[in-house]
Design an enzyme around this catalytic site. Structure first.
Site, mmCIF file in Angstrom:
data_model
loop_
_atom_site.group_PDB
_atom_site.id
_atom_site.type_symbol
_atom_site.label_atom_id
_atom_site.label_comp_id
_atom_site.label_asym_id
_atom_site.label_seq_id
_atom_site.Cartn_x
_atom_site.Cartn_y
_atom_site.Cartn_z
ATOM 1 N N GLU A 92 0.822 -1.213 0.000
ATOM 2 C CA GLU A 92 0.000 0.000 0.000
ATOM 3 C C GLU A 92 0.851 1.257 0.000
ATOM 4 O OE1 GLU A 92 -3.028 0.519 -0.664
ATOM 5 O OE2 GLU A 92 -3.544 -1.596 -0.774
ATOM 6 N N ASP A 112 -9.565 6.335 -2.445
ATOM 7 C CA ASP A 112 -8.344 6.718 -3.145
ATOM 8 C C ASP A 112 -8.724 7.391 -4.457
ATOM 9 O OD1 ASP A 112 -9.263 4.569 -4.649
ATOM 10 O OD2 ASP A 112 -7.237 4.121 -5.334
ATOM 11 N N TYR A 141 -6.550 6.897 3.938
ATOM 12 C CA TYR A 141 -6.727 5.833 2.948
ATOM 13 C C TYR A 141 -5.951 4.569 3.327
ATOM 14 C CZ TYR A 141 -5.707 2.659 -0.722
ATOM 15 O OH TYR A 141 -5.537 1.477 -1.379
#
Length: 350
Positions: A34, A135, A117
């Site tokens: 991520e 996102d 996020y």
DNA sequence: CAAGCGTGGGC
DNA sequence: TGCCCAAGCTT
């Protein structure tokens, strides 16, 4: 569960890509992926991710690593504070969290480099919690499906989109659902020329029904990017070349460079005083080696590079003499890596 | 809270 | 070619 969510989840089951961190039981791998994916495409990070997991397989390994090794592995990915923050967070996790990632978004957001996020992504994908993620992809999909007219990035648009994400999130399926939206955004609901015919929720999409999908999301106008001229000095002495380490904060923080700086007009005339003021190094400017163009996000650069001779060096902090063969050990941004490669190539042919 | 932060790919 | 954009975060 609404029609939209069940259609998206069904589509995802049929169309999801197999990625190195997907269906991976390790929350650490989800976290690393991520962070790498922030403002970065999947194709770009695959190799980086695999090299990272090989070199730093766990939080403990990362916490024990040298900062320079971390930056070296990240070289070329950009946004280098991500790498420094991963490293910092790993040390923090080892010291205060038993080397385990927290599962809830609130605690995750206390870690450097993890915002709203990423906290939701890790909590939902790695731990199965009901956390809504938003996102760039999901903003675009929702702006089209619900015909959001507020320009992206404004407070109003953010409030609307986060509220939508929270409301629609199917309980117990958040991980797959968040990834379904992002896969849809990258494969079907693309920024330009979206493939609406293939979209599993086109009948639910207000913008598609009005045929204004390419008008959504509404974007704010952007400022023009300035074009700067830089001059760089390749300073050679006794077969070694002088490198400088950039400060931790700001552009290319912690990376190495050939001493350089911005000039107003004439690189040849301004270079010597520039290097003296910036690095406390006196030089004699010699022949030009070449020019390198590079586009950063907020400005463009043309850097004129000159071969220079050392006259006097007044400080050693942040400066180092490097062998040409060792230049790969120093993490550098794109311009300086290009200079390093040219030096190594020309030295090889001599 | 607007600006700063990298690089590569698509058109 | 130049411009837009990309699984955002920090200050």
């Amino acid at each position: 569960m609404s029609k939209i969510t069940s259609r998206l989840l069904n589509w995802y089951q049929e169309n999801k890509r197999t990625l190195p961190w997907r269906d991976h039981p390790d929350p650490y791998a989800v976290w690393v992926s991520e962070i790498m994916l922030q403002q970065t495409r999947v194709d770009t990070i695959i190799g980086y991710f695999q090299r990272w997991m090989e070199k730093f397989p766990s939080i403990e390994d990362l916490a024990a690593a040298d900062e320079q090794d971390v930056l070296n592995l990240w070289e070329g990915l950009g946004y280098y504070s991500r790498a420094r923050n991963l490293h910092k967070a790993a040390k923090l996790l080892l010291a205060e969290y038993g080397a385990q990632l927290p599962e809830d978004t609130k605690t995750l957001m206390k870690l450097p480099g993890i915002g709203r996020y990423t906290a939701a992504a890790v909590s939902s994908m790695a731990f199965g919690h009901d956390a809504a993620a938003l996102d760039g992809n999901i903003r675009r999909v929702y702006a089209r499906v619900f015909n959001v007219e507020e320009p992206l990035g404004t407070k109003d648009a953010e409030n609307i989109l986060w509220a939508l994400a929270e409301d629609i999130l199917p309980k117990g399926e958040a991980g797959d659902y968040n990834q379904a939206l992002m896969d849809l955004g990258s494969a079907i609901c693309t920024p330009r020329s979206p493939s609406c015919e293939k979209c599993p929720i086109k009948q639910d999409c207000e913008a598609y029904q009005l045929d204004i999908q390419e008008m959504r999301p509404v974007r704010k106008t952007k400022k023009a990017v300035p074009h700067h001229i830089h001059a760089g000095a390749v300073i050679v002495d006794e077969g070694k070349v002088l490198l400088a380490q950039r400060p931790q904060k700001g552009l290319l923080g912690g990376m190495w460079e050939f001493p350089n700086g911005r000039v107003e007009e004439n690189p040849v005339k301004e270079l010597a005083s520039l290097i003296w003021e910036g690095y406390q190094v006196k030089i004699k400017v010699g022949n030009p080696i070449g020019e390198i163009d590079h586009a950063y996000t907020h400005f463009k650069v043309t850097e004129h590079v000159f071969l220079c001779e050392l006259i006097q060096l007044s400080q050693k902090e942040n400066l180092r003499w490097a062998n040409l063969k060792e230049l790969d050990d120093y993490p550098m941004g794109k311009i300086d890596r290009e200079i390093a490669k040219r030096l190594q190539t020309s030295a090889l042919s001599n």
